[in-house]
Design an enzyme around this catalytic site. Structure first.
Site, PDB file in Angstrom:
ATOM      1  N   GLY A  10      -1.132 -17.334  -1.622  1.00  0.00           N
ATOM      2  CA  GLY A  10      -1.900 -17.040  -0.406  1.00  0.00           C
ATOM      3  C   GLY A  10      -3.362 -16.754  -0.706  1.00  0.00           C
TER       4      GLY A  10
ATOM      5  N   ASN B 276       7.068 -18.469  -0.708  1.00  0.00           N
ATOM      6  CA  ASN B 276       7.928 -19.440  -0.005  1.00  0.00           C
ATOM      7  C   ASN B 276       7.100 -20.541   0.650  1.00  0.00           C
ATOM      8  OD1 ASN B 276       6.784 -18.194   2.196  1.00  0.00           O
ATOM      9  ND2 ASN B 276       8.708 -17.475   3.094  1.00  0.00           N
TER      10      ASN B 276
ATOM     11  N   SER C 273      -2.921  -2.096   4.937  1.00  0.00           N
ATOM     12  CA  SER C 273      -4.042  -2.553   5.752  1.00  0.00           C
ATOM     13  C   SER C 273      -4.681  -1.379   6.465  1.00  0.00           C
ATOM     14  CB  SER C 273      -3.497  -3.548   6.786  1.00  0.00           C
ATOM     15  OG  SER C 273      -4.435  -3.795   7.792  1.00  0.00           O
TER      16      SER C 273
ATOM     17  N   THR D   6      -5.252  -1.352   9.309  1.00  0.00           N
ATOM     18  CA  THR D   6      -4.602  -1.314  10.617  1.00  0.00           C
ATOM     19  C   THR D   6      -3.657  -0.117  10.757  1.00  0.00           C
ATOM     20  OG1 THR D   6      -3.539  -2.771  12.219  1.00  0.00           O
ATOM     21  CG2 THR D   6      -2.629  -2.806  10.030  1.00  0.00           C
TER      22      THR D   6
ATOM     23  N   TYR E 177       2.706  -6.287  13.754  1.00  0.00           N
ATOM     24  CA  TYR E 177       2.273  -6.498  12.355  1.00  0.00           C
ATOM     25  C   TYR E 177       1.856  -5.170  11.728  1.00  0.00           C
ATOM     26  CZ  TYR E 177      -0.984  -7.250   8.552  1.00  0.00           C
ATOM     27  OH  TYR E 177      -1.625  -7.138   7.349  1.00  0.00           O
TER      28      TYR E 177
ATOM     29  N   LYS F  45       3.384  -2.537   8.481  1.00  0.00           N
ATOM     30  CA  LYS F  45       2.663  -1.918   7.353  1.00  0.00           C
ATOM     31  C   LYS F  45       2.912  -0.409   7.332  1.00  0.00           C
ATOM     32  CE  LYS F  45       0.749  -5.662   5.708  1.00  0.00           C
ATOM     33  NZ  LYS F  45       1.270  -6.266   4.482  1.00  0.00           N
TER      34      LYS F  45
ATOM     35  N   ASN G  21     -11.530  -5.684   5.861  1.00  0.00           N
ATOM     36  CA  ASN G  21     -11.507  -7.083   6.308  1.00  0.00           C
ATOM     37  C   ASN G  21     -11.902  -8.028   5.174  1.00  0.00           C
ATOM     38  OD1 ASN G  21     -11.651  -5.412   8.771  1.00  0.00           O
ATOM     39  ND2 ASN G  21     -11.721  -7.387   9.803  1.00  0.00           N
TER      40      ASN G  21
HETATM   41  P1  NAD Z   1      -1.627 -15.182   3.248  1.00  0.00           P
HETATM   42  O1  NAD Z   1      -0.788 -15.569   4.418  1.00  0.00           O
HETATM   43  O2  NAD Z   1      -2.684 -16.121   2.815  1.00  0.00           O
HETATM   44  O3  NAD Z   1      -0.684 -14.845   2.000  1.00  0.00           O
HETATM   45  C1  NAD Z   1       0.610 -14.326   2.136  1.00  0.00           C
HETATM   46  C2  NAD Z   1       1.536 -15.245   1.356  1.00  0.00           C
HETATM   47  O4  NAD Z   1       2.867 -14.740   1.451  1.00  0.00           O
HETATM   48  C3  NAD Z   1       1.554 -16.670   1.905  1.00  0.00           C
HETATM   49  O5  NAD Z   1       1.274 -17.574   0.856  1.00  0.00           O
HETATM   50  C4  NAD Z   1       2.992 -16.859   2.424  1.00  0.00           C
HETATM   51  O6  NAD Z   1       3.447 -18.177   2.231  1.00  0.00           O
HETATM   52  C5  NAD Z   1       3.745 -15.847   1.593  1.00  0.00           C
HETATM   53  N1  NAD Z   1       4.976 -15.313   2.187  1.00  0.00           N
HETATM   54  C6  NAD Z   1       5.164 -14.803   3.429  1.00  0.00           C
HETATM   55  N2  NAD Z   1       6.427 -14.376   3.571  1.00  0.00           N
HETATM   56  C7  NAD Z   1       7.058 -14.604   2.390  1.00  0.00           C
HETATM   57  C8  NAD Z   1       8.378 -14.406   1.922  1.00  0.00           C
HETATM   58  N3  NAD Z   1       9.314 -13.874   2.707  1.00  0.00           N
HETATM   59  N4  NAD Z   1       8.679 -14.765   0.651  1.00  0.00           N
HETATM   60  C9  NAD Z   1       7.739 -15.323  -0.149  1.00  0.00           C
HETATM   61  N5  NAD Z   1       6.479 -15.554   0.245  1.00  0.00           N
HETATM   62  C10 NAD Z   1       6.146 -15.203   1.506  1.00  0.00           C
HETATM   63  O7  NAD Z   1      -2.240 -13.739   3.579  1.00  0.00           O
HETATM   64  P2  NAD Z   1      -3.339 -12.901   2.787  1.00  0.00           P
HETATM   65  O8  NAD Z   1      -4.525 -12.801   3.653  1.00  0.00           O
HETATM   66  O9  NAD Z   1      -3.469 -13.379   1.400  1.00  0.00           O
HETATM   67  O10 NAD Z   1      -2.622 -11.471   2.810  1.00  0.00           O
HETATM   68  C11 NAD Z   1      -1.869 -10.989   1.719  1.00  0.00           C
HETATM   69  C12 NAD Z   1      -1.319  -9.630   2.066  1.00  0.00           C
HETATM   70  O11 NAD Z   1      -2.392  -8.758   2.385  1.00  0.00           O
HETATM   71  C13 NAD Z   1      -0.393  -9.617   3.281  1.00  0.00           C
HETATM   72  O12 NAD Z   1       0.655  -8.699   3.071  1.00  0.00           O
HETATM   73  C14 NAD Z   1      -1.289  -9.134   4.389  1.00  0.00           C
HETATM   74  O13 NAD Z   1      -0.560  -8.485   5.410  1.00  0.00           O
HETATM   75  C15 NAD Z   1      -2.185  -8.154   3.644  1.00  0.00           C
HETATM   76  N6  NAD Z   1      -3.471  -7.937   4.291  1.00  0.00           N
HETATM   77  C16 NAD Z   1      -4.255  -9.004   4.604  1.00  0.00           C
HETATM   78  C17 NAD Z   1      -5.466  -8.807   5.251  1.00  0.00           C
HETATM   79  C18 NAD Z   1      -6.327  -9.972   5.676  1.00  0.00           C
HETATM   80  O14 NAD Z   1      -7.130  -9.818   6.582  1.00  0.00           O
HETATM   81  N7  NAD Z   1      -6.228 -11.138   5.064  1.00  0.00           N
HETATM   82  C19 NAD Z   1      -5.891  -7.504   5.539  1.00  0.00           C
HETATM   83  C20 NAD Z   1      -5.074  -6.428   5.174  1.00  0.00           C
HETATM   84  C21 NAD Z   1      -3.853  -6.668   4.560  1.00  0.00           C
HETATM   85  C1  WQD Z   2     -13.196  -8.936  13.381  1.00  0.00           C
HETATM   86  C2  WQD Z   2     -14.177  -8.698  14.512  1.00  0.00           C
HETATM   87  C3  WQD Z   2     -13.224  -9.096  16.676  1.00  0.00           C
HETATM   88  C4  WQD Z   2     -12.550 -13.388  16.076  1.00  0.00           C
HETATM   89  C5  WQD Z   2      -7.579  -8.125  11.478  1.00  0.00           C
HETATM   90  C6  WQD Z   2      -6.287  -7.376  11.550  1.00  0.00           C
HETATM   91  C7  WQD Z   2      -6.243  -6.335  10.463  1.00  0.00           C
HETATM   92  C8  WQD Z   2      -6.519  -6.966   9.099  1.00  0.00           C
HETATM   93  C9  WQD Z   2      -7.773  -7.772   9.102  1.00  0.00           C
HETATM   94  C10 WQD Z   2      -4.443  -7.609   8.170  1.00  0.00           C
HETATM   95  C11 WQD Z   2     -13.572  -7.967  15.717  1.00  0.00           C
HETATM   96  C12 WQD Z   2     -14.315 -10.100  16.400  1.00  0.00           C
HETATM   97  C13 WQD Z   2     -12.893 -12.059  15.921  1.00  0.00           C
HETATM   98  C14 WQD Z   2     -13.290 -14.188  16.992  1.00  0.00           C
HETATM   99  C15 WQD Z   2     -14.668 -12.264  17.509  1.00  0.00           C
HETATM  100  N1  WQD Z   2      -5.499  -7.898   8.757  1.00  0.00           N
HETATM  101  N2  WQD Z   2     -13.923 -11.508  16.623  1.00  0.00           N
HETATM  102  N3  WQD Z   2     -14.331 -13.584  17.671  1.00  0.00           N
HETATM  103  O1  WQD Z   2      -9.228  -7.634  14.074  1.00  0.00           O
HETATM  104  O2  WQD Z   2     -10.788  -6.408  12.487  1.00  0.00           O
HETATM  105  O3  WQD Z   2      -8.633  -7.200  11.675  1.00  0.00           O
HETATM  106  O4  WQD Z   2      -7.716  -8.726  10.189  1.00  0.00           O
HETATM  107  O5  WQD Z   2      -4.042  -6.528   7.853  1.00  0.00           O
HETATM  108  O6  WQD Z   2      -4.961  -5.786  10.530  1.00  0.00           O
HETATM  109  O7  WQD Z   2      -6.182  -6.751  12.834  1.00  0.00           O
HETATM  110  O8  WQD Z   2     -10.350  -8.863  12.137  1.00  0.00           O
HETATM  111  O9  WQD Z   2     -11.485 -11.011  11.876  1.00  0.00           O
HETATM  112  O10 WQD Z   2      -9.835 -10.726  13.764  1.00  0.00           O
HETATM  113  O11 WQD Z   2     -12.009  -9.544  13.888  1.00  0.00           O
HETATM  114  O12 WQD Z   2     -15.595 -11.783  18.151  1.00  0.00           O
HETATM  115  O13 WQD Z   2     -13.020 -15.376  17.201  1.00  0.00           O
HETATM  116  O14 WQD Z   2     -14.573  -9.983  15.020  1.00  0.00           O
HETATM  117  O15 WQD Z   2     -13.243  -8.716  18.025  1.00  0.00           O
HETATM  118  O16 WQD Z   2     -14.588  -7.158  16.247  1.00  0.00           O
HETATM  119  P1  WQD Z   2      -9.777  -7.465  12.726  1.00  0.00           P
HETATM  120  P2  WQD Z   2     -10.882 -10.131  12.887  1.00  0.00           P
END
Ligand code: NAD
Ligand code: WQD
Length: 337
Positions: free
Chosen positions: A11, A33, A125, A127, A150, A154, A180
């Protein structure tokens, strides 16, 4: 610790972390996966680092398939990225989100116990803080009342890990609350590759910049912030990846359960990010102002003092760097990886 199981390893954050691990002398073992990533990522990690990481296509919810990885490999520590992460989708498919995110984690804990693996880093996160009462957010601030399923997964997983660690104090677990994550690998080979219409701001901006979408929809300009748009703490995925390496080192001190915010400590508004992107890439990003998106908070950024002190880590890149890298990735991969 040398052999690190990386679930979700192909990912967005997992692949960047796999590179950081290889560059720091670890041996990452990737499990994914491929529900939200491509196997091609493994080739690209090899192109970037010169080393091909071990990769298993397996679902962490499939206990037998997951056990097979533990049987074949010696595992010193785990970084658990695997999970579903689209906030909007989690509202329409809560059962899939609870089942995938919780089952994969419970299976992991069962297997860690069975095979005597003691060290775990979990992708939590910001969140989990719900609607913040104050910013910057500190690790001890209250957790709860996420605005979507979601986020609830977490919160629940953090609770499960706390209980598991209390029951077995020999476990060392780090809960990393990412703010973020944005940006991409500077090679332009790896980055965020969302399916369909991007939910997150940076991938949406990138798709507007390459002409794939007409204009950005800014969700609300009537927040009580300096320009009325939402403020977030955008951290370069490269810095985030290095934060995981620093956390593995911290777990060597056998700290029990620890919690860290991984962010930059600096808030950036939607319009400031748009302008940073324009400045970084010399390109205009057309936008329109839309109503607020439900579930969004006005302002959210991290207090990073604890991570800096205890992990000896801090973010190095700013949003302009991240905008350059994200756009490079988008241009090189107009149709994704
Ligand atoms: P991503 O979707 O790119 O990566 C997650 C990976 O997990 C994917 O490749 C997916 O195929 C794999 N996956 C999902 N379910 C699975 C399962 N049951 N078995 C095996 N593989 C599985 O997402 P990311 O942005 O790299 O996020 C990674 C982690 O960080 C996640 O847990 C996400 O919730 C957390 N996170 C992400 C963000 C963000 O904004 N990107 C912010 C905070 C937390
Ligand atoms: C950022 C800002 C939107 C899209 C999310 C998850 C959080 C974490 C990170 C996983 C906000 C604004 C967005 C658009 C916009 N993920 N926006 N136009 O919502 O802070 O966080 O991703 O854990 O849990 O909630 O990130 O990138 O969606 O938004 O104006 O098309 O951009 O309103 O202010 P967010 P985001």
């Amino acid at each position: 610790m040398k052999n690190i199981l990386v679930t979700g390893g192909t990912g967005f954050i997992g692949s960047e972390t796999a590179i950081a691990l290889l560059e720091n002398g670890y041996r990452p073992i990737l499990v994914d996966n491929l529900s939200n990533s491509k196997e091609e990522v493994v080739d690209r990690i090899e192109t970037i680092t010169g080393t091909r990481p071990v990769f298993y296509k397996a679902d962490c919810c499939d206990l037998a398939a997951f056990r097979d990885v533990f049987e074949k490999e010696t595992i010193d520590g785990v970084i658990h990225f695997a999970g579903l992460k689209a906030v909007g989708e989690s509202v329409s498919k809560p059962i899939e989100y609870y089942s995938n995110n919780l089952e994969s984690t419970l299976n992991l804990l069962l297997l860690m116990r069975e095979f005597g693996v003691k060290n775990l880093v979990f992708s939590s996160s910001a969140t989990v803080y719900g609607v913040p009462k104050r910013v910057p957010l500190k690790e001890e601030d209250p957790v709860g009342n996420a605005t979507n399923p979601y986020g609830e997964t977490k919160i629940m997983i953090e609770r499960i890990l706390e209980d598991a660690q209390k029951a077995d104090p020999s476990l060392n677990i780090a809960l990393l609350r990412y703010f973020n994550p944005i940006g991409a690998h500077p090679s332009g080979l790896l980055g965020e590759d969302p399916n369909g219409i991007p939910n997150n701001l940076m991938p949406y901006i990138c798709q507007v910049a390459v002409g794939k979408r007409k204009e950005l929809h800014v969700f609300g300009d009537d927040y009580p912030t300096r320009d009325g748009t939402g403020i977030r703490d955008y951290i370069h995925v490269f810095d985030l990846a290095e934060g995981h390496v620093a956390t593995l080192k911290r777990l060597e001190d056998k700290p029990g359960l620890v919690v860290y915010n991984l962010g930059t400590g600096k808030g950036t508004s939607v319009l400031e990010l748009v302008h940073a992107f324009e400045e970084a890439n010399g390109i205009k990003v057309p936008y329109v102002i839309d109503p607020r998106r439900s579930g969004d908070v006005a302002e959210n950024f991290a207090d990073v003092a604890k991570a800096e002190k205890e992990l000896h880590w801090r973010s190095r890149f700013n949003v302009v760097d991240a905008c350059k890298d994200a756009y490079r990735f988008q241009k090189k991969n107009p149709n994704g990886i």
